[in-house]
Design a protein around this motif. Structure first.
Motif, PDB file in Angstrom:
ATOM      1  N   PHE A  22       0.833  -1.210   0.000  1.00 14.84           N
ATOM      2  CA  PHE A  22       0.000   0.000   0.000  1.00 14.84           C
ATOM      3  C   PHE A  22       0.866   1.258   0.000  1.00 14.84           C
ATOM      4  CE2 PHE A  22      -3.548  -2.641   1.946  1.00 14.84           C
ATOM      5  CZ  PHE A  22      -4.260  -2.713   0.758  1.00 14.84           C
ATOM      6  N   LEU A  23       1.940   1.261   0.755  1.00 18.01           N
ATOM      7  CA  LEU A  23       2.842   2.417   0.747  1.00 18.01           C
ATOM      8  C   LEU A  23       3.471   2.617  -0.625  1.00 18.01           C
ATOM      9  CD1 LEU A  23       4.655   2.080   4.197  1.00 18.01           C
ATOM     10  CD2 LEU A  23       3.080   3.874   3.489  1.00 18.01           C
ATOM     11  N   ALA A  25       2.277   1.619  -3.521  1.00 20.20           N
ATOM     12  CA  ALA A  25       1.248   2.041  -4.476  1.00 20.20           C
ATOM     13  C   ALA A  25       0.937   3.529  -4.295  1.00 20.20           C
ATOM     14  CB  ALA A  25      -0.008   1.203  -4.299  1.00 20.20           C
ATOM     15  N   GLY A  26       0.879   3.982  -3.056  1.00 21.21           N
ATOM     16  CA  GLY A  26       0.615   5.397  -2.809  1.00 21.21           C
ATOM     17  C   GLY A  26       1.724   6.283  -3.345  1.00 21.21           C
ATOM     18  N   ALA A  27       2.964   5.877  -3.131  1.00 22.39           N
ATOM     19  CA  ALA A  27       4.097   6.658  -3.626  1.00 22.39           C
ATOM     20  C   ALA A  27       4.119   6.676  -5.156  1.00 22.39           C
ATOM     21  CB  ALA A  27       5.405   6.088  -3.088  1.00 22.39           C
ATOM     22  N   THR A  29       1.531   6.361  -7.157  1.00 24.68           N
ATOM     23  CA  THR A  29       0.430   7.211  -7.601  1.00 24.68           C
ATOM     24  C   THR A  29       0.817   8.678  -7.525  1.00 24.68           C
ATOM     25  OG1 THR A  29      -1.177   5.569  -6.873  1.00 24.68           O
ATOM     26  CG2 THR A  29      -1.990   7.806  -7.181  1.00 24.68           C
ATOM     27  N   GLN A  30       1.503   9.054  -6.463  1.00 22.82           N
ATOM     28  CA  GLN A  30       1.928  10.446  -6.309  1.00 22.82           C
ATOM     29  C   GLN A  30       2.930  10.836  -7.387  1.00 22.82           C
ATOM     30  OE1 GLN A  30       0.695  12.742  -4.219  1.00 22.82           O
ATOM     31  NE2 GLN A  30       1.956  14.192  -5.350  1.00 22.82           N
TER      32      GLN A  30
END
Length: 73
Positions: A22-23, A25-27, A29-30
């Motif tokens: 999840f971390l 994927a978030g990075a 996406t950013q």
């Protein structure tokens, strides 16, 4: 006893890896969002550059005509 510890250790490792995904994927996406913004900001510059190139070609054609007239005179 060993099976319970193994199960707990396995579940704990699985939760850690899931959190890591999840971390990541978030990075990711950013980063993609930042790149999309950069592309949108650069679009007007690209269009202006294309217009300048077209105008430069016209100037070169005019310069060739002027040189020919000067050579003939």
């Amino acid at each position: 006893m060993i099976e319970k510890k193994l199960s707990f250790a396995f579940l704990f490792a699985l939760m850690l890896q899931t959190g890591g995904v999840f971390l990541w994927a978030g990075a990711t996406t950013q980063r993609i969002s930042d790149l999309e913004i950069r592309v949108e900001e650069g679009r007007p510059v690209i269009e202006r550059l294309a217009r300048v190139e077209a105008q430069l070609e016209l100037v070169l054609v005019q310069l060739d005509r002027i040189e020919q007239k000067v050579d003939q005179a």
